[in-house]
Structures are given as C-alpha cells and as structure tokens.
Design a protein around this motif. Sequence first.
Motif, PDB file in Angstrom:
ATOM      1  N   ARG A  45       0.842  -1.205   0.000  1.00 15.83           N
ATOM      2  CA  ARG A  45       0.000   0.000   0.000  1.00 15.83           C
ATOM      3  C   ARG A  45       0.873   1.249   0.000  1.00 15.83           C
ATOM      4  O   ARG A  45       0.599   2.211  -0.710  1.00 15.83           O
ATOM      5  CB  ARG A  45      -0.935   0.007   1.207  1.00 15.83           C
ATOM      6  CG  ARG A  45      -2.125  -0.904   1.061  1.00 15.83           C
ATOM      7  CD  ARG A  45      -3.104  -0.725   2.189  1.00 15.83           C
ATOM      8  NE  ARG A  45      -2.576  -1.061   3.496  1.00 15.83           N
ATOM      9  CZ  ARG A  45      -2.523  -2.291   3.994  1.00 15.83           C
ATOM     10  NH1 ARG A  45      -2.967  -3.316   3.294  1.00 15.83           N
ATOM     11  NH2 ARG A  45      -2.035  -2.511   5.197  1.00 15.83           N
ATOM     12  N   GLN A  46       1.915   1.230   0.792  1.00 23.44           N
ATOM     13  CA  GLN A  46       2.831   2.370   0.870  1.00 23.44           C
ATOM     14  C   GLN A  46       3.503   2.613  -0.480  1.00 23.44           C
ATOM     15  O   GLN A  46       3.752   3.757  -0.853  1.00 23.44           O
ATOM     16  CB  GLN A  46       3.883   2.103   1.938  1.00 23.44           C
ATOM     17  CG  GLN A  46       4.941   3.169   2.053  1.00 23.44           C
ATOM     18  CD  GLN A  46       6.000   2.780   3.061  1.00 23.44           C
ATOM     19  OE1 GLN A  46       5.711   2.211   4.089  1.00 23.44           O
ATOM     20  NE2 GLN A  46       7.240   3.091   2.751  1.00 23.44           N
ATOM     21  N   ARG A  47       3.745   1.546  -1.215  1.00 23.66           N
ATOM     22  CA  ARG A  47       4.438   1.641  -2.496  1.00 23.66           C
ATOM     23  C   ARG A  47       3.669   2.498  -3.503  1.00 23.66           C
ATOM     24  O   ARG A  47       4.258   3.203  -4.311  1.00 23.66           O
ATOM     25  CB  ARG A  47       4.653   0.233  -3.040  1.00 23.66           C
ATOM     26  CG  ARG A  47       5.481   0.169  -4.270  1.00 23.66           C
ATOM     27  CD  ARG A  47       5.750  -1.268  -4.631  1.00 23.66           C
ATOM     28  NE  ARG A  47       6.356  -1.323  -5.936  1.00 23.66           N
ATOM     29  CZ  ARG A  47       6.197  -2.290  -6.775  1.00 23.66           C
ATOM     30  NH1 ARG A  47       5.457  -3.319  -6.458  1.00 23.66           N
ATOM     31  NH2 ARG A  47       6.777  -2.268  -7.941  1.00 23.66           N
ATOM     32  N   LEU A  84       9.748  15.306  -2.131  1.00 27.33           N
ATOM     33  CA  LEU A  84      10.385  14.425  -1.157  1.00 27.33           C
ATOM     34  C   LEU A  84       9.707  13.052  -1.141  1.00 27.33           C
ATOM     35  O   LEU A  84      10.383  12.017  -1.172  1.00 27.33           O
ATOM     36  CB  LEU A  84      10.359  15.048   0.240  1.00 27.33           C
ATOM     37  CG  LEU A  84      10.951  14.200   1.364  1.00 27.33           C
ATOM     38  CD1 LEU A  84      12.446  14.010   1.158  1.00 27.33           C
ATOM     39  CD2 LEU A  84      10.679  14.840   2.708  1.00 27.33           C
ATOM     40  N   LEU A  85       8.375  13.028  -1.095  1.00 28.90           N
ATOM     41  CA  LEU A  85       7.663  11.752  -1.093  1.00 28.90           C
ATOM     42  C   LEU A  85       7.922  10.958  -2.372  1.00 28.90           C
ATOM     43  O   LEU A  85       8.118   9.735  -2.320  1.00 28.90           O
ATOM     44  CB  LEU A  85       6.159  11.981  -0.923  1.00 28.90           C
ATOM     45  CG  LEU A  85       5.691  12.315   0.491  1.00 28.90           C
ATOM     46  CD1 LEU A  85       4.200  12.662   0.492  1.00 28.90           C
ATOM     47  CD2 LEU A  85       5.959  11.166   1.438  1.00 28.90           C
ATOM     48  N   CYS A  86       7.925  11.641  -3.504  1.00 28.05           N
ATOM     49  CA  CYS A  86       8.218  10.948  -4.771  1.00 28.05           C
ATOM     50  C   CYS A  86       9.654  10.404  -4.766  1.00 28.05           C
ATOM     51  O   CYS A  86       9.892   9.272  -5.187  1.00 28.05           O
ATOM     52  CB  CYS A  86       8.008  11.892  -5.949  1.00 28.05           C
ATOM     53  SG  CYS A  86       6.269  12.256  -6.265  1.00 28.05           S
ATOM     54  N   SER A  89       9.902   7.343  -2.543  1.00 27.71           N
ATOM     55  CA  SER A  89       9.301   6.149  -3.131  1.00 27.71           C
ATOM     56  C   SER A  89      10.243   5.514  -4.151  1.00 27.71           C
ATOM     57  O   SER A  89      10.229   4.301  -4.339  1.00 27.71           O
ATOM     58  CB  SER A  89       7.943   6.470  -3.754  1.00 27.71           C
ATOM     59  OG  SER A  89       8.085   7.316  -4.855  1.00 27.71           O
ATOM     60  N   ILE A  90      11.066   6.316  -4.792  1.00 25.90           N
ATOM     61  CA  ILE A  90      12.017   5.788  -5.780  1.00 25.90           C
ATOM     62  C   ILE A  90      13.311   5.318  -5.117  1.00 25.90           C
ATOM     63  O   ILE A  90      13.803   4.216  -5.363  1.00 25.90           O
ATOM     64  CB  ILE A  90      12.333   6.854  -6.852  1.00 25.90           C
ATOM     65  CG1 ILE A  90      11.075   7.178  -7.646  1.00 25.90           C
ATOM     66  CG2 ILE A  90      13.456   6.388  -7.770  1.00 25.90           C
ATOM     67  CD1 ILE A  90      11.198   8.402  -8.525  1.00 25.90           C
TER      68      ILE A  90
END
Length: 185
Positions: A45-47, A84-86, A89-90
């Motif tokens: 889900r976090q992904r 930052l969130l993007c 995630s990478i």
Amino acid sequence: MHMDEVEPAAAAGAGEGVELVYEVTTADLTQAIRVRTRATPALRRQRWLMPLLGGLSALLGGSALLSGQPAGSKAVMFLGAGLLLCGLSIFGPRLQARAFAGMLAKAGQTRTVVDGSGISVTTQRYSSRMHWTAQPVYAETDDVFVTLDIAKRAASMTVLPKRGVRHPEDVDRLRALLDANLERI
C-alpha cells in the motif's frame, strides 16, 4: 566459532544442504527491501500511496506557485513535500540499505547452510538457526533469493546472494530446497 568450523547440528538436516559464503552488500539488501515491499501488504500500500500523495502535493504546490497566489511559503512547502515523497518512493530502498552499511561491514563474511530442516546463518558476530516456518515464503531476483515473513508488519527476511554458492549448479539445488519448503511469491 570460526567460519570454517561446522557444527554437526547445523550441518545435519533432511537432505543434502547447500552452502553459501558471501558478504552481504548494500545492492543485495536493496533488492531484498524491494522484494519485501512488493510482498508485504502494508508496504505494498505504501508503495503506491507515497508517489500518489507526493504527486498530488507537488501538483498543488506547483499550481499555487504558478498561479501567483500570495501564500507562496505554503506552496513551496507542498511542492517540496511532494518531491520528497516521490523521491523516497524511488530511492527509499537504496537509502534503507545504505543505513545498514555499517552493520553489514561489521558482520563480515557470512556462511549460510540451507538444508531440509531450515537455514543456518553464521557471521563473525552471530549465529542463528531458522526453521522453515519462521520465514514461510521466498522470492527470487536475478542476483538473490530472499526468504520472508510477510505477516502483518513483519520485517524478518534473509538474503541469500547467488554469488555465494560454491558451484553454479548449487543455485538450482538451492531453488529446489526453497520450492520444497517455502511458498514462492
């Protein structure tokens, strides 16, 4: 215990075992973290949630900046948080693996024996024995096998780099042992 000593109890087990000798690298751990992220429901889900929220936040911040609204600091905050969130995630798995670099270096050479009764891991600092039920699933990448406990919020995993086998045919024997005792994901 020295790395070249073999405990009779650890070497015993149903069927002939496969021995691996290696040092876990950050690249190995990065692959394992990516596998765990895909396999564990909460992390799955976090992904997708992190890039979605990051993209929305960046879009809101960017559009507020472009529209020339007076609340520029909030727009910059939204844009920065979104980026930052993007980025996390990478690059998150690589950053997590790098955080363990010191611990990996201290562990040094690892000797693992996988046999019909489970997995024995011995490093310069510790030794452990796991039965198959401790990490009931596994995944394979081009470079590693990863055994996992994918129960809710579980973080338990074992990384088995393929380069650690003594003979190329041992990769197939290891895969057969894992297939016989664990669920492949």
